[in-house]
Scaffold this motif. Structure first.
Motif, PDB file in Angstrom:
ATOM      1  N   ARG A  46       0.835  -1.208   0.000  1.00 24.92           N
ATOM      2  CA  ARG A  46       0.000   0.000   0.000  1.00 24.92           C
ATOM      3  C   ARG A  46       0.863   1.250   0.000  1.00 24.92           C
ATOM      4  NH1 ARG A  46      -4.380  -2.054   4.511  1.00 24.92           N
ATOM      5  NH2 ARG A  46      -5.461  -3.504   3.115  1.00 24.92           N
ATOM      6  N   LEU A  47       1.900   1.224   0.793  1.00 20.90           N
ATOM      7  CA  LEU A  47       2.805   2.355   0.875  1.00 20.90           C
ATOM      8  C   LEU A  47       3.464   2.622  -0.478  1.00 20.90           C
ATOM      9  CD1 LEU A  47       3.931   4.410   2.878  1.00 20.90           C
ATOM     10  CD2 LEU A  47       5.717   2.769   3.447  1.00 20.90           C
ATOM     11  N   ALA A  48       3.921   1.567  -1.138  1.00 20.35           N
ATOM     12  CA  ALA A  48       4.586   1.713  -2.436  1.00 20.35           C
ATOM     13  C   ALA A  48       3.639   2.281  -3.492  1.00 20.35           C
ATOM     14  CB  ALA A  48       5.143   0.358  -2.893  1.00 20.35           C
ATOM     15  N   VAL A  49       2.408   1.792  -3.525  1.00 20.83           N
ATOM     16  CA  VAL A  49       1.429   2.273  -4.512  1.00 20.83           C
ATOM     17  C   VAL A  49       1.109   3.746  -4.270  1.00 20.83           C
ATOM     18  CG1 VAL A  49      -0.971   2.049  -5.293  1.00 20.83           C
ATOM     19  CG2 VAL A  49       0.434  -0.001  -4.983  1.00 20.83           C
ATOM     20  N   LEU A  50       0.873   4.109  -3.021  1.00 20.25           N
ATOM     21  CA  LEU A  50       0.516   5.495  -2.720  1.00 20.25           C
ATOM     22  C   LEU A  50       1.686   6.440  -2.975  1.00 20.25           C
ATOM     23  CD1 LEU A  50      -1.735   7.351  -1.900  1.00 20.25           C
ATOM     24  CD2 LEU A  50      -1.131   6.977   0.497  1.00 20.25           C
ATOM     25  N   GLN A  51       2.897   6.008  -2.692  1.00 22.83           N
ATOM     26  CA  GLN A  51       4.070   6.847  -2.958  1.00 22.83           C
ATOM     27  C   GLN A  51       4.186   7.165  -4.442  1.00 22.83           C
ATOM     28  OE1 GLN A  51       7.057   4.397  -1.115  1.00 22.83           O
ATOM     29  NE2 GLN A  51       7.303   5.839   0.568  1.00 22.83           N
ATOM     30  N   ILE A  52       3.949   6.181  -5.277  1.00 20.53           N
ATOM     31  CA  ILE A  52       4.013   6.406  -6.732  1.00 20.53           C
ATOM     32  C   ILE A  52       2.972   7.445  -7.145  1.00 20.53           C
ATOM     33  CG2 ILE A  52       3.567   5.334  -8.988  1.00 20.53           C
ATOM     34  CD1 ILE A  52       4.904   2.790  -7.785  1.00 20.53           C
ATOM     35  N   THR A  60       5.831   0.294 -12.887  1.00 20.54           N
ATOM     36  CA  THR A  60       6.781   1.072 -12.086  1.00 20.54           C
ATOM     37  C   THR A  60       7.277   0.244 -10.908  1.00 20.54           C
ATOM     38  OG1 THR A  60       5.719   3.148 -12.707  1.00 20.54           O
ATOM     39  CG2 THR A  60       7.101   3.190 -10.742  1.00 20.54           C
ATOM     40  N   LEU A  61       6.370  -0.433 -10.237  1.00 17.95           N
ATOM     41  CA  LEU A  61       6.750  -1.268  -9.098  1.00 17.95           C
ATOM     42  C   LEU A  61       7.647  -2.427  -9.525  1.00 17.95           C
ATOM     43  CD1 LEU A  61       3.365  -1.305  -7.165  1.00 17.95           C
ATOM     44  CD2 LEU A  61       5.504  -0.267  -6.391  1.00 17.95           C
ATOM     45  N   ARG A  62       7.335  -3.032 -10.660  1.00 21.19           N
ATOM     46  CA  ARG A  62       8.181  -4.131 -11.173  1.00 21.19           C
ATOM     47  C   ARG A  62       9.591  -3.638 -11.442  1.00 21.19           C
ATOM     48  NH1 ARG A  62       6.374  -6.804 -16.174  1.00 21.19           N
ATOM     49  NH2 ARG A  62       8.519  -7.438 -16.053  1.00 21.19           N
ATOM     50  N   HIS A  63       9.703  -2.440 -12.064  1.00 25.82           N
ATOM     51  CA  HIS A  63      11.028  -1.871 -12.352  1.00 25.82           C
ATOM     52  C   HIS A  63      11.785  -1.528 -11.081  1.00 25.82           C
ATOM     53  CE1 HIS A  63      10.715  -1.839 -16.665  1.00 25.82           C
ATOM     54  NE2 HIS A  63       9.527  -1.255 -16.598  1.00 25.82           N
ATOM     55  N   GLN A  64      11.052  -1.273  -9.997  1.00 23.82           N
ATOM     56  CA  GLN A  64      11.683  -0.991  -8.707  1.00 23.82           C
ATOM     57  C   GLN A  64      12.037  -2.273  -7.950  1.00 23.82           C
ATOM     58  OE1 GLN A  64       8.865   1.529  -6.628  1.00 23.82           O
ATOM     59  NE2 GLN A  64       9.380   3.320  -7.854  1.00 23.82           N
TER      60      GLN A  64
END
Length: 150
Positions: A25-31, A47-51
């Protein structure tokens, strides 16, 4: 240091919404908080996959739907693709111009519907409690790119 403040903002928003703080949740909201354009679940997932995050697409979509339900995000249907796009939720009365090519979002400062809304309420005896306005088109940068391609 700016990254830390964004993380804290995302963390506090998640907690204020009454949600459990998870890394996903934190990662999605930060993006979403870092962007100035409408993002689809696909955009966020990529974006998350690339991270290096190990999330399923369905998890990202469920998080976005939960965020929308909890008023952390606004869901917008992009007319060209018919995909759902997401923006951070704003408490203020907002209207948007959205580029169909790059998904850039521009806030419209003044409400162009205020007078129309009052007239319509008076004519129809309908108590209007709100509205949402999205205008779609192509931003200057995308129009220039199209002109160069021609």
């Amino acid at each position: 240091m700016q990254e830390l403040s964004k993380m804290l903002d995302a963390e506090s928003l998640i907690r204020q919404a009454g949600l459990k703080r998870t890394q996903s949740r934190l990662a999605v909201l930060q993006i979403l908080l870092q962007q100035r354009e409408v993002l689809t679940a696909d955009d966020i997932y990529e974006t998350l996959r690339h991270q290096g995050a190990q999330l399923n697409f369905s998890t990202v979509y469920r998080i976005l739907e939960l965020f929308t339900e909890k008023k952390l995000t606004e869901k917008i249907i992009l007319p060209k693709t018919r995909k759902a796009g997401f923006l951070p939720y704003t408490l203020s009365h907002t209207h948007y111009l959205i580029c169909l090519s790059c998904h850039k979002v521009v806030n419209i400062d003044d409400c162009p519907l205020h007078g129309f809304e009052q007239d319509l309420a008076q004519k129809t005896h309908f108590e209007i409690v709100g509205h949402y306005l999205e205008l779609y088109g192509y931003c200057e940068e995308c129009r220039k790119k199209q002109a160069i391609k021609r």
